[in-house]
Design an enzyme around this catalytic site. Structure first.
Site, mmCIF file in Angstrom:
data_model
loop_
_atom_site.group_PDB
_atom_site.id
_atom_site.type_symbol
_atom_site.label_atom_id
_atom_site.label_comp_id
_atom_site.label_asym_id
_atom_site.label_seq_id
_atom_site.Cartn_x
_atom_site.Cartn_y
_atom_site.Cartn_z
ATOM 1 N N GLY A 1 43.848 92.022 104.664
ATOM 2 C CA GLY A 1 44.512 93.419 103.862
ATOM 3 C C GLY A 1 45.610 93.867 104.669
ATOM 4 O O GLY A 1 46.574 94.450 103.927
ATOM 5 N N CYS B 1 34.413 98.088 113.953
ATOM 6 C CA CYS B 1 35.640 97.329 114.202
ATOM 7 C C CYS B 1 35.552 97.106 115.576
ATOM 8 O O CYS B 1 36.522 96.290 116.243
ATOM 9 C CB CYS B 1 36.927 98.194 113.903
ATOM 10 S SG CYS B 1 36.710 100.019 114.104
ATOM 11 N N GLU C 1 44.917 99.359 111.216
ATOM 12 C CA GLU C 1 43.743 98.915 112.094
ATOM 13 C C GLU C 1 43.134 97.467 111.586
ATOM 14 O O GLU C 1 42.362 97.820 110.394
ATOM 15 C CB GLU C 1 43.143 100.131 112.471
ATOM 16 C CG GLU C 1 41.929 99.723 113.701
ATOM 17 C CD GLU C 1 40.808 99.254 113.144
ATOM 18 O OE1 GLU C 1 40.405 98.059 113.069
ATOM 19 O OE2 GLU C 1 39.867 100.296 112.827
#
Length: 526
Positions: free
Chosen positions: A245, A302, A265
């Site tokens: 994405g 993450c 990020e």
């Protein structure tokens, strides 16, 4: 508070598009009401046009005025009460305690930026005074400071529906910098997004900020996000999500007639290196705590540790057994969406299919279709060096242990690493002193290095760096968490030979804002 399913365009609630979509409860698989209106191209354009008009006013507001806005947003979020947590639990499957803590983090980071604005020195004011007597040519009066970029598009994240979403760090730092914001809400939690978006809208009105300071558009298709990135009045993008994405948005932004920065990020496998003496002394506690870090949030952070590097030894073999036992006891949990769960299972199967990779442990399976099961896999450093896909992120509660034959092979594996958000090193003082070459190499591979800890959990403060070299992010010079995140949405502007009355207050003689400034090469508050 009743949900409308509409888009927030300035101070208006609009639902002109023909398409609707629904949030899905990941625990039950059931669609939730109401349906949410997918923003039309006209609505997206209206939102950006209003943001551009509002920017001409908002950019000139004082640090104190922006600080009050951020604090008012925080108050309005808290005023929603338990209804926000309840809706978010239904849309994400995340537990109440986790979301209550995340709401606190969201509010605290808004207040952090308010504090930063009141202190004021973040603008990096620089003053080089004139010297008309300088030979061979006179020196002009030159001053510079950071100024806001313009309207910013922010994409909400799936895994942090509050702290990295509508009022998350990207929105907070952009508003703090003096930028107006158009948020593309994440389609997995549209109700949560609307509740928070309405809170921001109320704060903007209470603080008498211009209409268009904040807008939010909904959409389940990629077209809504693409239209936002392509809009010629958008000057920067903030994104937290997958590599696929983020890279797509980055590429889209660079196709524009005026390319713009995309601060994406995009995840990380966050390698953990466990050095020999630390392994010998603390193998039991490291195995237990590492498994807990892998499983935290069903591995949907993450910063979840997806790679563990070790040197071959008797202790290493014992550690792998201990880690396998800890991982096998994990219960897993409901993942955020069926799509995330499906991609996780595909990622694990891809790893298992690679020659030289074995499954050492599998956690307990759950009853729901969206359950994420923990896995521990193992391979050799030689296999890791030969197969680059072993470094790719598998978003979920799994980790891959990698055994090197010796210190040289461990260093070789470190050299091959791509960019990561974090890298962790477990070692005694002797271990660390003996492996300074390894540490020096890892310093080039991540935005944050951790000694004798675990990467899950990111402190919101002044020194935090949540970023890293590509492919962890699209710009390794920046952070998406902490006070320095504001720098992404500002640019330096230089003023040469300006009349004092026309200069921004931060650059005027006498330092009326009483901030730290670099004056003729020396920092002072005079």
């Amino acid at each position: 508070m009743e949900l409308t399913g509409k888009n927030i365009i300035g101070r208006a609630l609009v639902a002109a598009g023909a398409e609707t979509f629904f949030a899905v409860n990941p625990s039950s698989g059931e669609e939730m009401v109401p349906g949410f209106n997918e923003a039309s191209p006209q609505e997206i354009d209206d939102a950006v046009q209003k943001a551009a008009a509002a920017f001409q006013v908002y950019r000139t507001t004082s640090g104190e005025e922006k600080a009050i806005l951020l604090e008012t947003i925080a108050d309005e979020i808290m005023a929603i009460g338990d209804g926000l947590i309840a809706r978010c639990m239904e849309e994400t499957g995340l537990p109440e305690a986790r979301l209550t803590g995340e709401r606190g983090r969201t509010v605290n980071q808004l207040k952090l930026f308010a504090q930063l604005l009141r202190e004021g020195s973040w603008v990096d004011a620089r003053v080089d005074t004139a010297d008309p007597e300088r030979k061979p040519i006179p020196k002009a009066d030159i001053r510079s400071m950071l100024q806001p970029l313009g309207p910013v598009g922010v994409f909400g994240a799936s895994n942090f529906p509050l702290a990295f979403s509508v009022a998350g760090g990207d929105t907070a730092s952009a508003l703090a910098a003096g930028c107006t914001v158009v948020v593309k809400a994440h389609q997995a939690h549209p109700g949560t997004s609307e509740l928070v978006g309405m809170a921001i809208q109320r704060a903007v009105e209470k603080c008498d900020m211009p209409e268009g300071t904040f807008s939010m558009v909904q959409g389940a298709s990629t077209g809504v996000g693409q239209a936002l990135v392509r809009h010629p009045l958008i000057k920067a993008i903030g994104f937290t999500g997958s590599f696929r994405g983020g890279k797509a948005l980055f590429d889209e932004a660079n196709k524009r007639e005026e390319p713009i920065p995309v601060y994406a990020e995009m995840g990380s496998t966050n390698p953990v290196f466990i050095l020999p003496r630390a392994l010998q002394q603390k193998k039991e506690s490291i195995a237990r705590d590492l498994a807990a870090s892998v499983a935290m949030g069903v591995g949907q952070f993450c910063t979840s540790p997806g790679l563990v590097f070790l040197q071959k030894s008797t202790d290493e073999a014992q550690f792998r057994q201990l880690l396998a036992e800890s991982m096998g006891e994990l219960g897993g949990g409901v993942m955020l969406t069926s799509g995330i769960r499906s991609n996780y299972e595909k990622g694990v199967e891809k790893l298992r299919s690679i020659a030289g990779v074995e499954v050492l442990a599998q956690g307990k399976e759950g009853a729901t279709a969206c359950h994420g099961t923990a896995y521990l896999l193992h391979t050799t450093a030689r296999s890791f060096l030969e197969e680059e896909t072993l470094e790719e992120e598998v978003f979920g509660p799994s980790t891959l242990a990698v055994t090197a034959d010796d210190k040289a092979e461990l260093l070789e594996a470190a050299k091959q690493l791509k960019g990561h958000l974090t890298i962790t090193i477990h070692g005694t003082e002797e271990d660390l002193l003996e492996n300074q070459d390894l540490i020096g190499m890892l310093e080039q591979k991540a935005g944050r290095l951790i000694i004798n800890g675990y990467p899950t959990g990111v402190e919101v403060g002044y020194a935090m760096v949540h970023g890293g070299p590509y492919p962890a992010t699209t710009d390794s010079r920046t952070t998406s968490v902490g006070a320095a995140a504001i720098m992404r949405f500002a640019r330096p502007v230089c003023y040469q030979s300006f009349p004092m009355a026309l200069l921004p207050d931060a650059l005027k003689d006498g330092n009326p804002l009483a901030i730290w400034r670099l004056v003729n090469g020396a920092y002072e508050k005079k």
